[in-house]
Design an enzyme around this catalytic site. Sequence first.
Site, PDB file in Angstrom:
ATOM      1  N   LYS A  22       0.789  -1.233   0.000  1.00 10.20           N
ATOM      2  CA  LYS A  22       0.000   0.000   0.000  1.00 10.20           C
ATOM      3  C   LYS A  22       0.826   1.290   0.000  1.00 10.20           C
ATOM      4  O   LYS A  22       0.365   2.340   0.458  1.00 10.20           O
ATOM      5  CB  LYS A  22      -1.016   0.030   1.160  1.00 10.20           C
ATOM      6  CG  LYS A  22      -1.855  -1.200   1.312  1.00 10.20           C
ATOM      7  CD  LYS A  22      -2.322  -1.840   0.024  1.00 10.20           C
ATOM      8  CE  LYS A  22      -3.371  -1.057  -0.728  1.00 10.20           C
ATOM      9  NZ  LYS A  22      -3.687  -1.754  -2.018  1.00 10.20           N
ATOM     10  N   HIS A  72       6.838  -7.260  -2.548  1.00  8.98           N
ATOM     11  CA  HIS A  72       6.695  -6.662  -1.212  1.00  8.98           C
ATOM     12  C   HIS A  72       7.708  -7.278  -0.240  1.00  8.98           C
ATOM     13  O   HIS A  72       7.672  -6.988   0.957  1.00  8.98           O
ATOM     14  CB  HIS A  72       5.284  -6.904  -0.660  1.00  8.98           C
ATOM     15  CG  HIS A  72       4.202  -6.174  -1.400  1.00  8.98           C
ATOM     16  ND1 HIS A  72       4.309  -4.862  -1.787  1.00  8.98           N
ATOM     17  CD2 HIS A  72       2.958  -6.573  -1.802  1.00  8.98           C
ATOM     18  CE1 HIS A  72       3.203  -4.496  -2.408  1.00  8.98           C
ATOM     19  NE2 HIS A  72       2.372  -5.514  -2.435  1.00  8.98           N
ATOM     20  N   SER A  83      -4.440   2.818   4.412  1.00  4.27           N
ATOM     21  CA  SER A  83      -4.666   2.192   3.109  1.00  4.27           C
ATOM     22  C   SER A  83      -4.702   0.661   3.245  1.00  4.27           C
ATOM     23  O   SER A  83      -5.555  -0.016   2.654  1.00  4.27           O
ATOM     24  CB  SER A  83      -3.551   2.622   2.145  1.00  4.27           C
ATOM     25  OG  SER A  83      -3.730   2.044   0.890  1.00  4.27           O
TER      26      SER A  83
HETATM   27  S1  PPS Z   1      -0.517  -2.904  -3.274  1.00  2.54           S
HETATM   28  O1  PPS Z   1      -1.832  -3.588  -3.266  1.00  2.54           O
HETATM   29  O2  PPS Z   1       0.234  -3.178  -2.038  1.00  2.54           O
HETATM   30  O3  PPS Z   1       0.279  -3.199  -4.450  1.00  2.54           O
HETATM   31  O4  PPS Z   1      -0.863  -1.337  -3.251  1.00  2.54           O
HETATM   32  P1  PPS Z   1       0.024  -0.147  -3.810  1.00  2.54           P
HETATM   33  O5  PPS Z   1      -0.193  -0.026  -5.258  1.00  2.54           O
HETATM   34  O6  PPS Z   1       1.433  -0.270  -3.344  1.00  2.54           O
HETATM   35  O7  PPS Z   1      -0.615   1.102  -3.059  1.00  2.54           O
HETATM   36  C1  PPS Z   1      -1.981   1.405  -3.228  1.00  2.54           C
HETATM   37  C2  PPS Z   1      -2.181   2.845  -2.794  1.00  2.54           C
HETATM   38  O8  PPS Z   1      -1.631   3.719  -3.788  1.00  2.54           O
HETATM   39  C3  PPS Z   1      -2.672   4.560  -4.282  1.00  2.54           C
HETATM   40  N1  PPS Z   1      -2.416   4.907  -5.681  1.00  2.54           N
HETATM   41  C4  PPS Z   1      -2.144   6.159  -6.093  1.00  2.54           C
HETATM   42  N2  PPS Z   1      -2.007   7.319  -5.402  1.00  2.54           N
HETATM   43  C5  PPS Z   1      -1.753   8.437  -6.127  1.00  2.54           C
HETATM   44  N3  PPS Z   1      -1.632   8.469  -7.476  1.00  2.54           N
HETATM   45  C6  PPS Z   1      -1.757   7.329  -8.198  1.00  2.54           C
HETATM   46  N4  PPS Z   1      -1.636   7.367  -9.516  1.00  2.54           N
HETATM   47  C7  PPS Z   1      -2.013   6.102  -7.493  1.00  2.54           C
HETATM   48  N5  PPS Z   1      -2.201   4.814  -7.874  1.00  2.54           N
HETATM   49  C8  PPS Z   1      -2.453   4.104  -6.759  1.00  2.54           C
HETATM   50  C9  PPS Z   1      -3.921   3.740  -4.083  1.00  2.54           C
HETATM   51  O9  PPS Z   1      -5.081   4.516  -4.197  1.00  2.54           O
HETATM   52  C10 PPS Z   1      -3.657   3.205  -2.674  1.00  2.54           C
HETATM   53  O10 PPS Z   1      -3.729   4.214  -1.670  1.00  2.54           O
HETATM   54  P2  PPS Z   1      -5.088   4.623  -0.893  1.00  2.54           P
HETATM   55  O11 PPS Z   1      -4.624   5.551   0.205  1.00  2.54           O
HETATM   56  O12 PPS Z   1      -5.685   3.375  -0.343  1.00  2.54           O
HETATM   57  O13 PPS Z   1      -5.952   5.325  -1.882  1.00  2.54           O
END
Ligand code: PPS
Length: 297
Positions: A49, A110, A140
């Site tokens: 996340k 991860h 998140s």
């Molecule tokens: S995972 O499932 O562990 O692979 O998740 P990961 O992709 O690492 O993290 C997910 C969070 O990143 C947010 N996210 C973004 N934020 C800003 N801009 C962009 N383009 C973007 N893409 C993904 C996603 O919404 C998750 O955060 P939260 O706070 O839950 O919205």
Amino acid sequence: MSEKQTVTPRPLLVPVQGILLPDHIAKDIDAVLAFCPHPSDILIAAYPKSGSTWTTEIVDQLLHNGDVESCRRAPITVRTAFLEASERVRPKSGLLHLKELVPPRVIKTHLPIQIVPVGFWEKKCKTIYVARNAKDTAVSFYYFQQMNLSSPEPGSWESFVHKFMHGQLPWGSWYDHVKGYWEEREKRDILYLFYEDMKENPRREVERIMKYLDLSLSDDVISRIVELTTFKNMKENPMANFSSFPSEIYNQSISKFMRKGVVGDWKNHFTPEQSAAFDEDYEKKMKQANIPFKTEL
Ligand code: PPS
């Protein structure tokens, strides 16, 4: 639900070299840890996340010169591999998927640094680490564990924060994870990014990634990549928003994968007491490391 449909139970967490992993990932971890990458492969590592999907999308677009069609050729989970994925979370395991992709492959993990397959270091693969402040990561992760049916139930928010602080969540301790890569970043030539920096100045961070990957794209292409990888555009892009993912794995009626994408959402979840206790504990665990996290912009 029809009679034939069955609900797969939530997994247990199993320790692997001291790191808790979902049982369906732990069972084949020896093969994952023996994985041998190609020198051109690109590793994107992050605690869950922290922005790994965002970073992965940026890297895939950089490798394809920001070509919209190329980057919409398939869902991100098909274009790029999740190293330790089991067949419980993907149509096929990460290792089988990797056999189908042609280097340079974009590989997400991860895994904490001490159990990343040594081949990545021996082959000197480019490695990008993305870190996100602890409190927003916890929020998140809490929503994600509700909708991600291939991970354990998160329990109450109060108990979830406790588990976060004690490294009792899938992929272990956030504190050890971010510190592990931070301490090795120079020696192993790891590009260490912060989610908050990417939000604050996405163009600057996209350019940093581009230079780290020894790429040189035009200003127009960089602008397009920045635009295509905003939260809003990725949320609306079916090839990036996991909408094609089976609802038996990610139940997006509970919480969207692309949920909020902001810095500071923790303020809507931590009570003042929780925040104070968290900060006190954080100080003890993180003081020595001195990693410049931002919890607001
Ligand atoms: S995972 O499932 O562990 O692979 O998740 P990961 O992709 O690492 O993290 C997910 C969070 O990143 C947010 N996210 C973004 N934020 C800003 N801009 C962009 N383009 C973007 N893409 C993904 C996603 O919404 C998750 O955060 P939260 O706070 O839950 O919205």
